[in-house]
Motif scaffolding. Structure first.
Motif, PDB file in Angstrom:
ATOM      1  N   ALA A  52       0.836  -1.204   0.000  1.00 26.73           N
ATOM      2  CA  ALA A  52       0.000   0.000   0.000  1.00 26.73           C
ATOM      3  C   ALA A  52       0.878   1.265   0.000  1.00 26.73           C
ATOM      4  N   VAL A  53       1.952   1.256   0.791  1.00 29.70           N
ATOM      5  CA  VAL A  53       2.880   2.398   0.814  1.00 29.70           C
ATOM      6  C   VAL A  53       3.469   2.613  -0.577  1.00 29.70           C
ATOM      7  N   ALA A  54       3.865   1.518  -1.212  1.00 27.68           N
ATOM      8  CA  ALA A  54       4.486   1.615  -2.543  1.00 27.68           C
ATOM      9  C   ALA A  54       3.499   2.196  -3.556  1.00 27.68           C
ATOM     10  N   ILE A  55       2.257   1.758  -3.489  1.00 28.91           N
ATOM     11  CA  ILE A  55       1.250   2.259  -4.435  1.00 28.91           C
ATOM     12  C   ILE A  55       0.997   3.757  -4.204  1.00 28.91           C
ATOM     13  N   GLU A  56       0.837   4.134  -2.943  1.00 30.70           N
ATOM     14  CA  GLU A  56       0.587   5.560  -2.649  1.00 30.70           C
ATOM     15  C   GLU A  56       1.766   6.420  -3.088  1.00 30.70           C
ATOM     16  N   SER A  57       2.982   5.945  -2.843  1.00 25.46           N
ATOM     17  CA  SER A  57       4.165   6.722  -3.226  1.00 25.46           C
ATOM     18  C   SER A  57       4.273   6.833  -4.747  1.00 25.46           C
ATOM     19  N   ALA A  58       3.877   5.775  -5.440  1.00 28.85           N
ATOM     20  CA  ALA A  58       3.891   5.829  -6.911  1.00 28.85           C
ATOM     21  C   ALA A  58       2.885   6.872  -7.400  1.00 28.85           C
ATOM     22  N   ARG A  59       1.765   6.955  -6.731  1.00 30.39           N
ATOM     23  CA  ARG A  59       0.765   7.986  -7.096  1.00 30.39           C
ATOM     24  C   ARG A  59       1.324   9.386  -6.887  1.00 30.39           C
ATOM     25  N   LEU A  60       2.056   9.569  -5.801  1.00 30.16           N
ATOM     26  CA  LEU A  60       2.675  10.884  -5.561  1.00 30.16           C
ATOM     27  C   LEU A  60       3.665  11.198  -6.670  1.00 30.16           C
ATOM     28  N   GLU A  61       4.499  10.218  -7.009  1.00 24.19           N
ATOM     29  CA  GLU A  61       5.510  10.450  -8.057  1.00 24.19           C
ATOM     30  C   GLU A  61       4.863  10.801  -9.388  1.00 24.19           C
ATOM     31  N   GLU A  62       3.778  10.101  -9.693  1.00 17.78           N
ATOM     32  CA  GLU A  62       3.078  10.372 -10.950  1.00 17.78           C
ATOM     33  C   GLU A  62       2.556  11.807 -10.967  1.00 17.78           C
ATOM     34  N   ALA A  63       1.937  12.208  -9.847  1.00 23.34           N
ATOM     35  CA  ALA A  63       1.392  13.574  -9.776  1.00 23.34           C
ATOM     36  C   ALA A  63       2.508  14.609  -9.895  1.00 23.34           C
ATOM     37  N   LEU A  64       3.713  14.255  -9.427  1.00 23.55           N
ATOM     38  CA  LEU A  64       4.819  15.211  -9.438  1.00 23.55           C
ATOM     39  C   LEU A  64       5.455  15.387 -10.813  1.00 23.55           C
ATOM     40  N   PHE A  65       5.190  14.451 -11.711  1.00 20.55           N
ATOM     41  CA  PHE A  65       5.701  14.602 -13.086  1.00 20.55           C
ATOM     42  C   PHE A  65       5.232  15.917 -13.698  1.00 20.55           C
ATOM     43  N   GLY A  96       8.081  31.646  -6.751  1.00 20.43           N
ATOM     44  CA  GLY A  96       7.515  31.029  -7.942  1.00 20.43           C
ATOM     45  C   GLY A  96       6.525  29.979  -7.521  1.00 20.43           C
ATOM     46  N   LYS A  97       6.476  28.916  -8.276  1.00 24.28           N
ATOM     47  CA  LYS A  97       5.533  27.862  -7.952  1.00 24.28           C
ATOM     48  C   LYS A  97       6.152  26.893  -6.944  1.00 24.28           C
ATOM     49  N   ILE A  98       5.403  26.634  -5.910  1.00 30.20           N
ATOM     50  CA  ILE A  98       5.901  25.754  -4.854  1.00 30.20           C
ATOM     51  C   ILE A  98       4.914  24.607  -4.655  1.00 30.20           C
ATOM     52  N   VAL A  99       5.459  23.413  -4.522  1.00 30.27           N
ATOM     53  CA  VAL A  99       4.624  22.238  -4.226  1.00 30.27           C
ATOM     54  C   VAL A  99       5.072  21.646  -2.891  1.00 30.27           C
ATOM     55  N   PHE A 100       4.113  21.400  -2.021  1.00 29.85           N
ATOM     56  CA  PHE A 100       4.387  20.644  -0.797  1.00 29.85           C
ATOM     57  C   PHE A 100       3.746  19.270  -0.936  1.00 29.85           C
ATOM     58  N   VAL A 101       4.477  18.255  -0.552  1.00 31.84           N
ATOM     59  CA  VAL A 101       3.950  16.890  -0.625  1.00 31.84           C
ATOM     60  C   VAL A 101       3.787  16.368   0.800  1.00 31.84           C
ATOM     61  N   ILE A 102       2.630  15.825   1.094  1.00 26.25           N
ATOM     62  CA  ILE A 102       2.401  15.217   2.423  1.00 26.25           C
ATOM     63  C   ILE A 102       1.953  13.773   2.208  1.00 26.25           C
ATOM     64  N   ALA A 103       2.700  12.847   2.783  1.00 23.55           N
ATOM     65  CA  ALA A 103       2.340  11.423   2.654  1.00 23.55           C
ATOM     66  C   ALA A 103       1.027  11.150   3.384  1.00 23.55           C
ATOM     67  N   GLY A 104       0.464  10.002   3.126  1.00 25.55           N
ATOM     68  CA  GLY A 104      -0.744   9.585   3.835  1.00 25.55           C
ATOM     69  C   GLY A 104      -0.412   8.985   5.191  1.00 25.55           C
ATOM     70  N   ALA A 105      -1.387   8.324   5.782  1.00 23.82           N
ATOM     71  CA  ALA A 105      -1.220   7.742   7.121  1.00 23.82           C
ATOM     72  C   ALA A 105      -0.056   6.750   7.157  1.00 23.82           C
ATOM     73  N   LEU A 106       0.278   6.159   6.001  1.00 16.02           N
ATOM     74  CA  LEU A 106       1.292   5.112   5.945  1.00 16.02           C
ATOM     75  C   LEU A 106       2.711   5.633   5.751  1.00 16.02           C
ATOM     76  N   GLY A 107       2.808   6.904   5.443  1.00 17.40           N
ATOM     77  CA  GLY A 107       4.147   7.452   5.188  1.00 17.40           C
ATOM     78  C   GLY A 107       4.600   7.204   3.756  1.00 17.40           C
ATOM     79  N   TYR A 108       5.891   7.462   3.508  1.00 19.07           N
ATOM     80  CA  TYR A 108       6.453   7.330   2.163  1.00 19.07           C
ATOM     81  C   TYR A 108       7.174   6.004   1.984  1.00 19.07           C
ATOM     82  N   ASN A 109       7.295   5.604   0.748  1.00 24.65           N
ATOM     83  CA  ASN A 109       8.329   4.678   0.339  1.00 24.65           C
ATOM     84  C   ASN A 109       9.597   5.535   0.298  1.00 24.65           C
ATOM     85  N   ARG A 110      10.569   5.283   1.174  1.00 25.46           N
ATOM     86  CA  ARG A 110      11.704   6.211   1.343  1.00 25.46           C
ATOM     87  C   ARG A 110      12.496   6.424   0.048  1.00 25.46           C
TER      88      ARG A 110
END
Lengths: 153, 153
Positions: A52-65, A96-110
């Motif tokens: 689940a952590v890996a899937i959520e982190s992959a979603r974050l990475e995708e959004a960050l593209f 300029g443009k700033i993005v903050f990323v906050i992991a979910g309850a499970l945290g990040y895939n480091r």
């Protein structure tokens, strides 16, 4: 005018946190465009937590593209801890443009944090929804610091 | 069962912070008796700020006379910063009556902090009402850590 995006995992369940967040977005509206992106959270049990952590982190990475032009900060307990003034000056410097990323309850895939800008709100651990509220409060405080404006609360 | 008193200055104006605080007091009720004492805040202008700080700090000191049997912690930006586990173990070690003191919007007269236990929630500055909310969230988190209980939010 700040252009700030907050990319998060999962919805806010607590009405009172939502109210607080809306309050700060409203107060910030003359000074900052704030967009909150809530990616889908992954349901999990103790046996499939890593997946689940890996899937959520992959979603974050995708959004960050899509955020290649922005300065990206990951909120993370092992990040740099700043005082409110340092945080304000950091925002100001970006200008300029700033993005903050906050992991979910499970945290990040480091893995996804390698060579990234990590900032920490506190040595204390907060829920990810409280972290969102505290982040917005600090962005509002930053604007007050930078504009030499009294902080009304 | 923890016996915790939070001595503060001034009332909470934000309904959503009040809701959050009540939520955590409710969740804590099987594990901790929480009492919040709100002392009167002092109105002030830029010219009499120092006097207002002195009056508010004197009120805190007066209230603390009755707490001789308790371990007293002052929340202060220059205090020790703890992680959530350290905070939990500290509470657990006390195993008695604990008082947390939170200054008002004006902060403390630093004189009253001499030789006292100071703890810091973060290097960031929070409003005194947010500090109250964060403190209660951390007390609840402590209980979850100590009871090995999952944190539901």
């Amino acid at each position: 005018m700040f252009d700030i995006k907050i990319i998060t995992i999962g919805k806010i369940k607590e009405k009172w946190i939502e109210r607080g967040i809306l309050e700060y977005i409203k107060r910030l509206s003359p000074y900052a465009k704030i967009e909150i992106i809530e990616l889908k959270s992954e349901s999990f049990s103790s046996s499939n937590k890593q997946k689940a952590v890996a899937i959520e982190s992959a979603r974050l990475e995708e959004a960050l593209f899509k955020e290649k032009d922005s300065t990206i900060y990951f909120l993370d307990e092992y990040g740099d801890s700043l005082g409110s003034r340092e945080f304000a000056y950091k925002l100001d410097k970006e200008n300029g443009k700033i993005v903050f990323v906050i992991a979910g309850a499970l945290g990040y895939n480091r893995e996804i944090l390698k060579n990234k800008n990590l900032i920490s709100l506190s040595k204390l651990t907060f829920t990810h929804t409280m972290a969102r509220l505290i982040l917005l409060e600090q962005i509002y405080r930053s604007v007050c610091i930078l504009k030499d404006k009294e902080y009304h609360y």
